[in-house]
Scaffold this active site. Structure first.
Site, PDB file in Angstrom:
ATOM      1  N   ASP A 140       1.899  -2.943 -10.388  1.00  0.00           N
ATOM      2  CA  ASP A 140       2.176  -4.274  -9.859  1.00  0.00           C
ATOM      3  C   ASP A 140       3.138  -5.056 -10.744  1.00  0.00           C
ATOM      4  OD1 ASP A 140       0.973  -6.373  -7.743  1.00  0.00           O
ATOM      5  OD2 ASP A 140       1.334  -7.385  -9.645  1.00  0.00           O
ATOM      6  N   ILE A 167       1.554  -7.933  -5.633  1.00  0.00           N
ATOM      7  CA  ILE A 167       2.487  -7.038  -4.938  1.00  0.00           C
ATOM      8  C   ILE A 167       1.740  -5.822  -4.407  1.00  0.00           C
ATOM      9  CG2 ILE A 167       4.663  -5.789  -5.068  1.00  0.00           C
ATOM     10  CD1 ILE A 167       4.836  -8.836  -5.543  1.00  0.00           C
ATOM     11  N   ASP A 168       0.846  -5.266  -5.213  1.00  0.00           N
ATOM     12  CA  ASP A 168      -0.002  -4.172  -4.728  1.00  0.00           C
ATOM     13  C   ASP A 168      -0.719  -4.575  -3.443  1.00  0.00           C
ATOM     14  OD1 ASP A 168       0.020  -1.734  -6.172  1.00  0.00           O
ATOM     15  OD2 ASP A 168      -0.938  -2.700  -7.871  1.00  0.00           O
ATOM     16  N   SER A 169      -1.363  -5.724  -3.474  1.00  0.00           N
ATOM     17  CA  SER A 169      -2.153  -6.156  -2.325  1.00  0.00           C
ATOM     18  C   SER A 169      -1.274  -6.457  -1.125  1.00  0.00           C
ATOM     19  CB  SER A 169      -2.986  -7.390  -2.694  1.00  0.00           C
ATOM     20  OG  SER A 169      -3.895  -7.082  -3.734  1.00  0.00           O
TER      21      SER A 169
END
Length: 394
Positions: A140, A167-169
């Protein structure tokens, strides 16, 4: 919610972005089978805040409840055969390996779609399936760095990352949108597809406004720190006598209402407060004046008075404060899941929108559902025992 009831998902994901996608599919009613390496499982099982049984970290639990786990060693022929049987019955295969890893495991995209033409393959990577950066690894904070987002949070030139894996989520949710769009297309034409989702693309989607501003002006947007997007001092964070407050007085009516609440209507006559442009041009003065004015108030009282006057504002809370807030409780935003070995329900988030009361789900123990999954594929007890003997199934 059971919007995806009957939809079968093969989950070859790990860490955050991929499991976030399949977590949302579970919450929409899909049957998700998480395929994990024997004995170690998804690396996120080993993260911080362990609770309950071994290999059940709390971060893992938050995005994997409701899935079924089967532990297959894909280096063995028996495990690969079992995975092919799963794939042939699936609607989705979601994976977040680097480009080419599926092929090296013996599951090239072309063959997946040949064996199951209705299969929708969702591939999530840091930088996509093509381009010069395709083989780069990403976490991330790496995506925040390369996308410009860390620079946008800078203060005095020092870049700042957002304090959670945003950003991952967000990439996981972009993947859900892509998955549902592909499902709609398949329902219309009967054919699956391969969807390429990248963390860098998702990060730039989050920063879409700044991309357009740069395109129009030719200038690189500067870091704003805690300043609001419109760069006006009446819309940012301030300390008070007790706690911090976020102000959102962006337009003239909101600024006037805020000054009325503060008992400072006389400031309306100051030309440095006359309009938006004046407040931006005289940022240091307005910021300093507001710091003094707000220092005489408590954040909680200001929040109540400002919001009653239709001025967007919020006391800055921590997570523990907001999840217990009556608003969140009444909306049912927080769901409860069962964590094996833990003596009470674990709080996690529901689907992120108001819906039917969420189903109580269980966090999967590594490999605990393997025999059930294989039985559904037609394996009898001797065949399952043979897979265990081969080391294909743990």
């Amino acid at each position: 919610m059971n919007a995806l009831g009957g939809i079968k998902v093969v989950d070859l994901t790990h860490a955050i972005s991929g499991p976030t996608c399949t977590n949302a599919l579970v919450q929409l009613g899909a049957d998700v089978v998480k395929v994990e390496p024997p004995h170690v499982g998804d690396g996120f099982r080993h993260y911080t805040e362990h609770a309950g049984e071994p290999l059940l970290s709390v971060p893992f639990a938050s995005i994997n409840a409701g899935k079924r786990s089967i532990a297959l060693d894909l280096k063995t022929r028996g495990a690969r055969t079992a995975l092919w049987k799963l794939v042939e019955q699936a609607d989705f295969l979601v994976e977040n390996y680097r480009p080419g890893v599926l092929t090296r495991l013996g599951f090239p995209i072309e063959e997946l779609r040949r064996r199951n033409p209705r299969l929708i393959v969702i591939s999530i990577t840091g930088f996509g399936q093509s381009g010069p950066l395709a083989q780069w690894g990403a976490y991330d904070h790496i995506a925040q760095a390369i996308s410009g987002i860390a620079a946008l949070g800078s203060v005095d030139g020092e870049p700042r990352k957002i304090g959670l894996p945003i950003i991952d989520s967000f990439t996981g949710y972009i993947a859900v949108i892509a998955a549902l769009a592909a499902l709609r297309r398949r329902d219309a034409c009967g054919e699956g597809e391969h969807v390429d989702v990248a963390m860098l693309d998702a990060a730039l989607k989050l920063a879409n406004q700044t991309v357009s501003v740069h395109s129009y002006t030719g200038r690189t947007p500067e870091g704003t720190g805690n300043r609001g997007f419109r760069m006006v001092p009446t819309s940012e964070f301030y300390p008070t006598a007790e706690g911090w407050i976020a102000l959102g007085a962006n337009n003239q009516a909101q600024v006037e209402a805020m000054l009325h609440v503060l008992g400072e209507e006389a400031m309306l006559a100051d030309p440095r407060m006359a309009d938006h442009a004046a407040r931006v041009a005289n940022y240091d003065f307005v910021r300093g004046w507001l710091e003094q004015a707000l220092s005489r108030w408590r954040a909680e009282e200001l929040e109540a008075r400002l919001t009653a006057a239709k001025v967007p504002a919020a006391m800055i809370r921590d997570v523990g404060q907001i999840v217990r807030h009556p608003h969140i409780v009444e909306r049912g935003s927080v769901a409860e899941v069962d964590l094996p070995g833990y003596d009470r329900p674990l709080a996690t988030m529901g689907p992120g929108f108001a819906a039917d009361p969420p189903q109580r789900r269980r966090v999967p123990v590594l490999g605990a559902d393997g025999e059930d999954v294989l039985a559904e594929l037609g394996y009898d007890a001797p065949a399952i025992a043979a897979l265990r003997k081969e080391g294909a199934l743990a």
